[in-house]
Structure formats: structure tokens, C-alpha cells
Design a protein around this motif. Structure first.
Motif, PDB file in Angstrom:
ATOM      1  N   TYR A   4     -31.323   1.140  47.454  1.00  0.00           N
ATOM      2  CA  TYR A   4     -32.067   1.205  48.714  1.00  0.00           C
ATOM      3  C   TYR A   4     -33.067   2.350  48.594  1.00  0.00           C
ATOM      4  N   THR A  41     -39.357   3.501  57.415  1.00  0.00           N
ATOM      5  CA  THR A  41     -39.375   3.984  58.794  1.00  0.00           C
ATOM      6  C   THR A  41     -40.794   4.424  59.090  1.00  0.00           C
ATOM      7  N   TYR A  62     -38.001   0.037  60.217  1.00  0.00           N
ATOM      8  CA  TYR A  62     -37.592   0.659  61.469  1.00  0.00           C
ATOM      9  C   TYR A  62     -38.836   1.286  62.093  1.00  0.00           C
ATOM     10  N   GLU A  64     -39.890   3.831  64.790  1.00  0.00           N
ATOM     11  CA  GLU A  64     -39.387   4.917  65.628  1.00  0.00           C
ATOM     12  C   GLU A  64     -40.499   5.445  66.521  1.00  0.00           C
ATOM     13  N   LYS A  75     -34.437  11.011  60.297  1.00  0.00           N
ATOM     14  CA  LYS A  75     -34.419   9.619  60.783  1.00  0.00           C
ATOM     15  C   LYS A  75     -34.587   8.640  59.630  1.00  0.00           C
ATOM     16  N   LYS A  78     -31.260   8.588  57.756  1.00  0.00           N
ATOM     17  CA  LYS A  78     -30.211   7.960  58.569  1.00  0.00           C
ATOM     18  C   LYS A  78     -30.421   6.448  58.684  1.00  0.00           C
ATOM     19  N   ASN A  79     -31.668   6.020  58.830  1.00  0.00           N
ATOM     20  CA  ASN A  79     -31.943   4.581  58.902  1.00  0.00           C
ATOM     21  C   ASN A  79     -31.549   3.884  57.603  1.00  0.00           C
ATOM     22  N   ILE A  81     -29.321   4.912  55.324  1.00  0.00           N
ATOM     23  CA  ILE A  81     -27.856   4.930  55.181  1.00  0.00           C
ATOM     24  C   ILE A  81     -27.228   3.883  56.093  1.00  0.00           C
ATOM     25  N   SER A  82     -27.676   3.819  57.314  1.00  0.00           N
ATOM     26  CA  SER A  82     -27.160   2.833  58.265  1.00  0.00           C
ATOM     27  C   SER A  82     -27.378   1.415  57.759  1.00  0.00           C
ATOM     28  N   TYR A  83     -28.569   1.138  57.261  1.00  0.00           N
ATOM     29  CA  TYR A  83     -28.878  -0.194  56.755  1.00  0.00           C
ATOM     30  C   TYR A  83     -28.008  -0.527  55.529  1.00  0.00           C
ATOM     31  N   GLU A  85     -25.062   0.654  54.803  1.00  0.00           N
ATOM     32  CA  GLU A  85     -23.679   0.448  55.247  1.00  0.00           C
ATOM     33  C   GLU A  85     -23.493  -0.928  55.879  1.00  0.00           C
ATOM     34  N   GLU A  86     -24.512  -1.414  56.586  1.00  0.00           N
ATOM     35  CA  GLU A  86     -24.445  -2.726  57.233  1.00  0.00           C
ATOM     36  C   GLU A  86     -24.491  -3.856  56.213  1.00  0.00           C
TER      37      GLU A  86
END
Length: 87
Positions: A4, A41, A62, A64, A75, A78-79, A81-83, A85-86
């Protein structure tokens, strides 16, 4: 293994920054390793999304809102990492 790539982009407006962004995106297209996703982002309210999509890379974007800052690398990270993980 999947990679990623977390990044942020400004407006594509013909500036030096624009040229650097285009070089970066073209370099991603030329990679022989293809199991990656760009997690972008943007903090701009403009056509960044359309330009990124024109490169035909697998991309999650993303959008923002700016608060008291021009951009936030926190941000961006975090975006991504969140993506990851999903997925």
C-alpha cells in the motif's frame, strides 16, 4: 504480498509540483511489480480525483477537509493503515 502506497497530492495545475506528481504516478505505472494499491489523501477541493483516476492505477482516494492546516501527514498515514486493515 501486497504493498500500500500512502501519498497526498496537490492540484495538478502545470506547476513544478504538478510535474513531480505526474513523474511519480508514471513511475508507479511502469513498475513490474503490480500487486500494489495507491492510497491517496487529498486536502484540495478540486480536480485531483479525476486526474488520479486518469492514470488507471488501483487507487483508493480519501478526500479530507482542511482544518487549521494545509495538509496532515498523520491523516495520510491513518487513511492508508485503515484501508490496509479493511482489505
Amino acid at each position: 504480498m501486497k504493498i500500500y502506497i500512502a501519498a497526498t497530492f496537490r492540484e495538478f495545475d502545470g506547476s513544478e509540483n504538478d510535474k513531480i506528481q505526474v513523474l511519480f504516478l508514471n513511475s508507479l505505472k511502469q513498475q513490474s511489480f503490480k500487486n500494489f494499491e495507491l492510497v491517496a489523501t487529498t486536502f484540495e477541493e478540486n480536480t485531483v480525483k479525476n486526474k488520479l483516476n486518469s492514470f488507471e492505477l488501483k487507487t483508493k482516494i480519501y478526500e479530507e477537509k482542511k482544518n487549521n492546516y494545509r495538509f496532515s501527514l498523520t491523516k495520510v498515514l491513518k487513511n492508508a493503515i485503515s484501508y490496509a486493515e479493511e482489505n
